[in-house]
Design a protein around this motif. Structure first.
Motif, PDB file in Angstrom:
ATOM      1  N   GLN A  73     -39.608 -51.922  88.696  1.00 27.21           N
ATOM      2  CA  GLN A  73     -40.620 -51.834  89.747  1.00 27.21           C
ATOM      3  C   GLN A  73     -41.953 -52.161  89.082  1.00 27.21           C
ATOM      4  N   SER A  74     -42.956 -52.447  89.869  1.00 24.83           N
ATOM      5  CA  SER A  74     -44.152 -53.112  89.348  1.00 24.83           C
ATOM      6  C   SER A  74     -45.072 -52.225  88.514  1.00 24.83           C
ATOM      7  N   ALA A  75     -44.829 -50.909  88.481  1.00 25.20           N
ATOM      8  CA  ALA A  75     -45.727 -50.026  87.721  1.00 25.20           C
ATOM      9  C   ALA A  75     -45.257 -49.779  86.292  1.00 25.20           C
ATOM     10  N   GLY A  76     -44.029 -50.163  85.961  1.00 23.28           N
ATOM     11  CA  GLY A  76     -43.534 -49.926  84.603  1.00 23.28           C
ATOM     12  C   GLY A  76     -42.922 -48.545  84.454  1.00 23.28           C
ATOM     13  N   ASN A  77     -43.503 -47.729  83.574  1.00 25.13           N
ATOM     14  CA  ASN A  77     -42.920 -46.421  83.270  1.00 25.13           C
ATOM     15  C   ASN A  77     -43.273 -45.396  84.342  1.00 25.13           C
ATOM     16  N   THR A  78     -42.266 -44.853  84.978  1.00 27.21           N
ATOM     17  CA  THR A  78     -42.474 -43.762  85.922  1.00 27.21           C
ATOM     18  C   THR A  78     -41.766 -42.481  85.480  1.00 27.21           C
ATOM     19  N   GLN A  79     -40.542 -42.579  84.948  1.00 33.31           N
ATOM     20  CA  GLN A  79     -39.744 -41.369  84.696  1.00 33.31           C
ATOM     21  C   GLN A  79     -39.010 -41.399  83.362  1.00 33.31           C
ATOM     22  N   PHE A  80     -39.600 -41.994  82.336  1.00 27.33           N
ATOM     23  CA  PHE A  80     -38.948 -42.100  81.032  1.00 27.33           C
ATOM     24  C   PHE A  80     -38.563 -40.714  80.500  1.00 27.33           C
ATOM     25  N   GLY A  81     -39.523 -39.801  80.465  1.00 32.22           N
ATOM     26  CA  GLY A  81     -39.252 -38.462  79.936  1.00 32.22           C
ATOM     27  C   GLY A  81     -38.250 -37.695  80.765  1.00 32.22           C
ATOM     28  N   ALA A  82     -38.350 -37.821  82.091  1.00 26.73           N
ATOM     29  CA  ALA A  82     -37.395 -37.128  82.952  1.00 26.73           C
ATOM     30  C   ALA A  82     -35.974 -37.617  82.696  1.00 26.73           C
ATOM     31  N   LEU A  83     -35.809 -38.917  82.512  1.00 29.91           N
ATOM     32  CA  LEU A  83     -34.479 -39.464  82.236  1.00 29.91           C
ATOM     33  C   LEU A  83     -33.960 -39.022  80.883  1.00 29.91           C
ATOM     34  N   LEU A  84     -34.855 -38.844  79.923  1.00 32.51           N
ATOM     35  CA  LEU A  84     -34.427 -38.369  78.606  1.00 32.51           C
ATOM     36  C   LEU A  84     -33.879 -36.948  78.693  1.00 32.51           C
ATOM     37  N   LEU A  85     -34.329 -36.186  79.656  1.00 35.15           N
ATOM     38  CA  LEU A  85     -33.755 -34.862  79.906  1.00 35.15           C
ATOM     39  C   LEU A  85     -32.509 -34.957  80.779  1.00 35.15           C
ATOM     40  N   LEU A  86     -32.563 -35.793  81.790  1.00 31.67           N
ATOM     41  CA  LEU A  86     -31.474 -35.822  82.765  1.00 31.67           C
ATOM     42  C   LEU A  86     -30.180 -36.397  82.206  1.00 31.67           C
ATOM     43  N   VAL A  87     -30.268 -37.400  81.339  1.00 31.77           N
ATOM     44  CA  VAL A  87     -29.027 -38.038  80.863  1.00 31.77           C
ATOM     45  C   VAL A  87     -28.111 -37.039  80.140  1.00 31.77           C
ATOM     46  N   PRO A  88     -28.589 -36.260  79.153  1.00 34.08           N
ATOM     47  CA  PRO A  88     -27.667 -35.291  78.548  1.00 34.08           C
ATOM     48  C   PRO A  88     -27.241 -34.195  79.523  1.00 34.08           C
ATOM     49  N   LEU A  89     -28.098 -33.850  80.473  1.00 37.04           N
ATOM     50  CA  LEU A  89     -27.713 -32.841  81.459  1.00 37.04           C
ATOM     51  C   LEU A  89     -26.608 -33.366  82.374  1.00 37.04           C
ATOM     52  N   VAL A  90     -26.707 -34.631  82.773  1.00 31.98           N
ATOM     53  CA  VAL A  90     -25.639 -35.235  83.588  1.00 31.98           C
ATOM     54  C   VAL A  90     -24.336 -35.292  82.804  1.00 31.98           C
ATOM     55  N   ARG A  91     -24.428 -35.673  81.533  1.00 36.54           N
ATOM     56  CA  ARG A  91     -23.224 -35.699  80.685  1.00 36.54           C
ATOM     57  C   ARG A  91     -22.599 -34.316  80.620  1.00 36.54           C
ATOM     58  N   ALA A  92     -23.414 -33.298  80.439  1.00 37.01           N
ATOM     59  CA  ALA A  92     -22.890 -31.936  80.328  1.00 37.01           C
ATOM     60  C   ALA A  92     -22.267 -31.478  81.638  1.00 37.01           C
ATOM     61  N   ALA A  93     -22.936 -31.775  82.749  1.00 40.01           N
ATOM     62  CA  ALA A  93     -22.407 -31.360  84.046  1.00 40.01           C
ATOM     63  C   ALA A  93     -21.098 -32.065  84.371  1.00 40.01           C
ATOM     64  N   SER A  94     -20.936 -33.285  83.867  1.00 38.52           N
ATOM     65  CA  SER A  94     -19.718 -34.049  84.134  1.00 38.52           C
ATOM     66  C   SER A  94     -18.580 -33.673  83.198  1.00 38.52           C
ATOM     67  N   ALA A  95     -18.927 -33.250  81.985  1.00 41.28           N
ATOM     68  CA  ALA A  95     -17.912 -33.001  80.965  1.00 41.28           C
ATOM     69  C   ALA A  95     -17.419 -31.564  80.936  1.00 41.28           C
ATOM     70  N   HIS A  96     -18.168 -30.649  81.544  1.00 47.15           N
ATOM     71  CA  HIS A  96     -17.828 -29.222  81.447  1.00 47.15           C
ATOM     72  C   HIS A  96     -17.792 -28.584  82.831  1.00 47.15           C
ATOM     73  N   ASP A  97     -16.778 -27.779  83.067  1.00 46.68           N
ATOM     74  CA  ASP A  97     -16.736 -27.000  84.300  1.00 46.68           C
ATOM     75  C   ASP A  97     -17.797 -25.901  84.280  1.00 46.68           C
ATOM     76  N   ASP A  98     -18.124 -25.418  83.088  1.00 43.84           N
ATOM     77  CA  ASP A  98     -19.096 -24.340  82.941  1.00 43.84           C
ATOM     78  C   ASP A  98     -20.456 -24.906  82.523  1.00 43.84           C
ATOM     79  N   PHE A  99     -21.036 -25.735  83.367  1.00 48.58           N
ATOM     80  CA  PHE A  99     -22.339 -26.334  83.080  1.00 48.58           C
ATOM     81  C   PHE A  99     -23.362 -25.238  82.804  1.00 48.58           C
ATOM     82  N   SER A 100     -24.010 -25.325  81.647  1.00 54.24           N
ATOM     83  CA  SER A 100     -24.943 -24.278  81.231  1.00 54.24           C
ATOM     84  C   SER A 100     -25.885 -24.843  80.179  1.00 54.24           C
ATOM     85  N   ALA A 101     -26.862 -24.023  79.787  1.00 52.03           N
ATOM     86  CA  ALA A 101     -27.767 -24.430  78.708  1.00 52.03           C
ATOM     87  C   ALA A 101     -26.978 -24.700  77.432  1.00 52.03           C
TER      88      ALA A 101
END
Length: 278
Positions: A73-101
């Motif tokens: 999109q035309s503005a460049g960086n909007t959510q770089f930091g948020a994605l850096l948090l979300l990607v491992p959280l998505v992996r954890a939620a997908s890989a474990h039934d007991d999603f947790s810290a």
């Protein structure tokens, strides 16, 4: 039922709709070069990378792909930091039934040198505001992108190792090394609150901002400004300052608590995965 990738996209969309979030783009406030629509497009564009994370791809690969899509999109960086948090959280939620810290931290700590290389490569797709590296760390300047790969491999630095080196000066990196503790705490606040989720997100944002100076403001301005912002956010939370007026002022002063927004997006994802109804 939404998948983890869909919840991550929804978390990004809910974060930007929350208002007022002093200093951040929301559905009522924008910067001249960074608008509400850019964040909406960034959230949608990130989906291919989030799906990779959901399907078990390496964290670094999924992150780089999510950044590529986010940046379309035309503005460049909007959510770089948020994605850096979300990607491992998505992996954890997908890989474990007991999603947790604990399971999210397990994903972060199991990252590899390849993940670190992909993380550095992500900086080639978008302009991210970063400080100059500390003395003696020029070879690991993230602005080098893929040119840092020989150093990463020579020193056998995993993505978690890279986050550890930045944890004292970067709030997103700190989450990686501290079991995503602030994200999970803010998720608790969102779940225990009531009313529209976008308003709960805005409340969590102000609580996070009041609790600790935003590291992006430190980069953007200085520590004194970041401390002032936290103190005034605390007054807004207590009712002594109108949050909407504070939001207008921070936009005028170009004070953008970007790290706090990243944490809010992560908290929304956690709450959604734990059953928050939207």
């Amino acid at each position: 039922m939404r998948s983890p990738a869909q919840n991550a996209e929804l978390a990004l969309l809910l974060e930007v709709t929350g208002t007022p979030k002093p200093g951040n783009v929301d559905r009522h406030r924008e910067y001249d070069d960074l608008r509400f629509e850019h964040f909406m497009a960034g959230a949608v564009g990130s989906i291919p990378g989030l799906i990779l994370a959901q399907n078990g791809a390496a964290v670094g690969r999924a992150f780089e792909r999510s950044v590529v899509g986010m940046a379309e999109q035309s503005a460049g960086n909007t959510q770089f930091g948020a994605l850096l948090l979300l990607v491992p959280l998505v992996r954890a939620a997908s890989a474990h039934d007991d999603f947790s810290a604990e399971t999210a931290s397990e994903i972060a700590r199991s990252t590899t040198v390849d993940d670190a290389c992909d993380f550095y490569r992500a900086f080639e797709h978008v302009d991210v505001a970063v400080n100059d590296p500390p003395s003696g760390m020029d070879a690991l300047d993230v602005r080098l992108g893929s040119r840092a790969e020989p150093t990463l491999r020579e020193r056998e630095l995993t993505l978690f190792d890279v986050m550890e080196q930045s944890a004292e000066i970067d709030g997103v990196a700190r989450e990686w090394t501290q079991d995503f503790d602030r994200s999970f705490a803010a998720a608790d606040w969102i779940e225990k609150n009531d009313g529209p989720v976008s308003e709960r997100a805005a409340d969590a944002f102000i609580r996070l901002l009041a609790a600790k100076p935003d590291t992006f403001i430190v980069k953007q301005h200085d520590e004194a400004t970041a401390t002032e912002v936290s103190e005034r956010a605390d007054k807004a939370r207590a009712g002594a300052i109108d949050p909407a007026a504070l939001a207008e002022e921070f936009i005028r002063r170009d004070i953008n608590p970007g790290t706090t927004a990243d944490l809010t997006a992560a908290a929304l994802f956690i709450a959604l995965e734990r059953g928050l109804s939207v």
